[in-house]
Write an enzyme that holds these catalytic residues in place. Structure first.
Site, mmCIF file in Angstrom:
data_model
loop_
_atom_site.group_PDB
_atom_site.id
_atom_site.type_symbol
_atom_site.label_atom_id
_atom_site.label_comp_id
_atom_site.label_asym_id
_atom_site.label_seq_id
_atom_site.Cartn_x
_atom_site.Cartn_y
_atom_site.Cartn_z
ATOM 1 N N CYS A 128 -15.951 20.179 -6.826
ATOM 2 C CA CYS A 128 -14.803 21.101 -6.722
ATOM 3 C C CYS A 128 -13.463 20.380 -6.638
ATOM 4 C CB CYS A 128 -14.954 21.975 -5.474
ATOM 5 S SG CYS A 128 -16.231 23.203 -5.632
ATOM 6 N N VAL A 133 -10.351 21.247 -8.912
ATOM 7 C CA VAL A 133 -9.205 21.980 -8.369
ATOM 8 C C VAL A 133 -7.898 21.264 -8.722
ATOM 9 C CG1 VAL A 133 -8.043 22.643 -6.222
ATOM 10 C CG2 VAL A 133 -10.458 23.162 -6.533
HETATM 11 S S1 SF4 Z 1 -17.454 21.505 -2.413
HETATM 12 FE FE1 SF4 Z 1 -17.969 22.389 -4.393
HETATM 13 S S2 SF4 Z 1 -19.138 20.802 -5.481
HETATM 14 FE FE2 SF4 Z 1 -19.058 20.237 -3.321
HETATM 15 S S3 SF4 Z 1 -20.976 21.061 -2.490
HETATM 16 FE FE3 SF4 Z 1 -19.364 22.592 -2.142
HETATM 17 S S4 SF4 Z 1 -19.496 23.993 -3.896
HETATM 18 FE FE4 SF4 Z 1 -20.615 22.097 -4.449
#
Ligand code: SF4
Length: 508
Positions: free
Chosen positions: A152, A156
């Site tokens: 993420c 982002v």
């Molecule tokens: S932050 Fe995003 S990529 Fe990381 S474990 Fe959580 S949902 Fe998955």
């Protein structure tokens, strides 16, 4: 003390000792929690139809979704290739989660690394993390390929993987011609099955782009994200060998998630060779065992001129028939007699046990292809599906499910739920219960709260061991599923009849 060096107790018994029970009571008082009466009243309310309506209308919150995030699927796909290191551009914590999630299911370590992005990288971008990370991963682990996906944080802030990789090559972190397939796997859309597809497509693109196809008669099979991959991929290879079909499994994790204990640690083991992936471009057709794990990859295969076909986790009689008939159609080879015999054995077993299976009501949750495949087999067994839920299922899946249910009168009571989580499933089961629940280990909370027995038949299975070593695909796999379900039904019957002794029979 209830425990000493001479008397080590497991936590399941240790925490039932009076000292610990008293401690739990003091903790409860300290936390000023709600009274037992209030908890009981609220528990009753969450089982009501009124609460169900509110729960199903919920939009802004997800509670216990039956899916994982995209890069988990990308890591799973990556480790299915020969000496390939799964590499996440993002936070270390995410990668720790993927590794532990897979290790808890397969009871095997899962190697994956990350660029360990922290606050500074989140503000200024993760370019240097990726350049340094690639250099370290290449030097330390000596993989044949590094398969890069994102978490993420990188998505982002919009890190540009392609540009970063070019920079890493230019800086000499990694040789110019070294394979570095990539997949953007933002977790705020899709799920682990989307991430799986993105990584498989990334690997195929890496080896196919810019090459000229010289068609041959071989087949490619993409197994898809599968908690039973160890058993299923081996079963698939056995079926193909019986058939005499030349085939390449695209991402085969069956060895790396089942390494032997013989004194040698294998960070990498087995997997689809990079040579085979390159030559897979020339195959006549690419088959997906799970449609929703392979949509983009099949588009790529079709775009280079291959025939394509997709299945839904083929379990049981009809689904296996269709898979074998497709193999026969594509290769021009007849279905081997040995497999026809296996079919007859499965049908025989189903007939032997039909009295116990017929009319049982089931609810099923999991990935869209699994729920479809399991529902189809349940209908073949004469079972009546009730709630069929896939958090990561979409409109097309819903339509396919409804068409499947319409093929049998036993499907009349079933309701299909797409995009709903396991907290929604709780309300569904509380208001419209069924005999059995089929899903992953996460169903054990529903089993405990609602008294509906759980049969573990899909990923993840954390609290039972070694299921993944046995196939559930094909006729032989169908037999295993049949026995698993039957054992549960007959065990429950024994427990029930033992209460009075009436019908506590030796022969069932
Ligand atoms: S932050 Fe995003 S990529 Fe990381 S474990 Fe959580 S949902 Fe998955």
């Amino acid at each position: 003390m209830p425990q000493s060096a001479e008397r080590i107790k497991d936590h399941a018994t240790l925490f039932n000792e009076p000292e610990y029970l008293a401690l739990f009571e003091r903790k409860k008082a300290l936390e000023c929690g709600a009274s037992t009466e209030t908890v009981a009243k609220q528990s009753e309310y969450v089982n009501s139809w009124e609460y169900r309506e509110k729960n199903l209308a919920r939009e802004a919150l997800t509670v216990n979704p039956a899916k994982a995030c995209q890069p988990l699927g990308a890591v799973f796909a990556a480790v299915g290739f020969e000496r390939t290191l799964a590499f996440n551009h993002g936070s270390q914590g995410c990668t720790a989660y993927f590794r532990s999630h897979l290790a808890r299911h397969f009871k095997e370590p899962c190697a994956a690394v990350s660029t360990s992005m922290t606050e500074d990288a989140a503000v200024f971008g993760g370019l240097q993390n990726l350049v340094d990370g690639l250099a370290n991963a290449y030097a330390v682990y000596k993989p044949n390929m590094i398969a890069i996906s994102t978490t993420c944080i990188a998505e982002v802030i919009g890190d540009d993987l392609t540009a970063f990789i070019q920079k890493a090559r230019k800086d000499g972190s990694i040789p110019e011609d070294y394979p570095l397939p990539q997949a953007h796997t933002p977790s705020f859309v899709g799920s682990h099955i989307t991430g799986y597809d993105a990584m498989v497509k990334g690997v195929l693109s890496n080896f196919w782009n810019g090459k000229t196809r010289e068609p041959n008669d071989r087949l490619n099979i993409i197994p898809g994200f599968d908690g039973y991959a160890v058993g299923n991929n081996r079963e698939l290879k056995r079926i193909l060998a019986e058939f005499g079909v030349d085939c390449t499994l695209i991402s085969d994790v069956s060895e790396v998630f089942d390494t032997p204990t013989d004194g040698a640690y294998r960070m990498f083991d087995g997997g689809t060779t990079l040579k085979a992936v390159t030559e897979a471009l020339n195959a006549k057709a690419t088959i997906a065992m799970q449609q929703y794990c392979s949509e983009k990859s099949l588009e790529l295969a079709a775009s280079v001129g291959q025939e394509t076909a997709a299945f839904h986790y083929p379990m049981g009689v009809g689904a296996t028939d269709e898979f074998l008939m497709k193999l026969s159609e594509l290769t021009g080879k007849p279905i081997p007699e040995s497999l026809e015999k296996e079919r007859g054995r499965l049908v025989d077993a189903m007939a032997d046990s039909s009295a116990w299976l017929h009319g049982k009501t089931y609810s099923i949750f999991g990935d869209p292809d699994f729920v479809y495949g399991m529902t189809r087999f349940a209908l073949e067994m004469g079972a009546e599906p009730i709630h069929l839920l896939s958090t990561n299922g979409g409109k097309e899946w819903e339509a396919q499910m409804k068409a499947l249910l319409a093929t049998s009168p036993a499907g009349a009571k079933a309701q299909v739920w797409t995009g709903k989580d396991l907290w929604a499933m709780r309300s569904l089961l509380a208001t419209e219960p069924c005999d059995l629940l089929i899903g992953s280990s996460y169903g054990k909370y529903l089993e405990r709260d609602l008294g509906i027995p759980l049969i573990r038949l899909t990923f993840p299975i954390f609290d039972r061991h070694h299921h993944h070593r046995f196939p559930v695909w094909g006729y032989a796999g169908g037999l295993r599923v049949l026995v698993t379900i039957l054992d549960k039904i007959l065990d429950l019957l024994d427990v029930e009849t033992a209460k009075t002794g009436i019908s506590f029979d030796l022969v069932r």
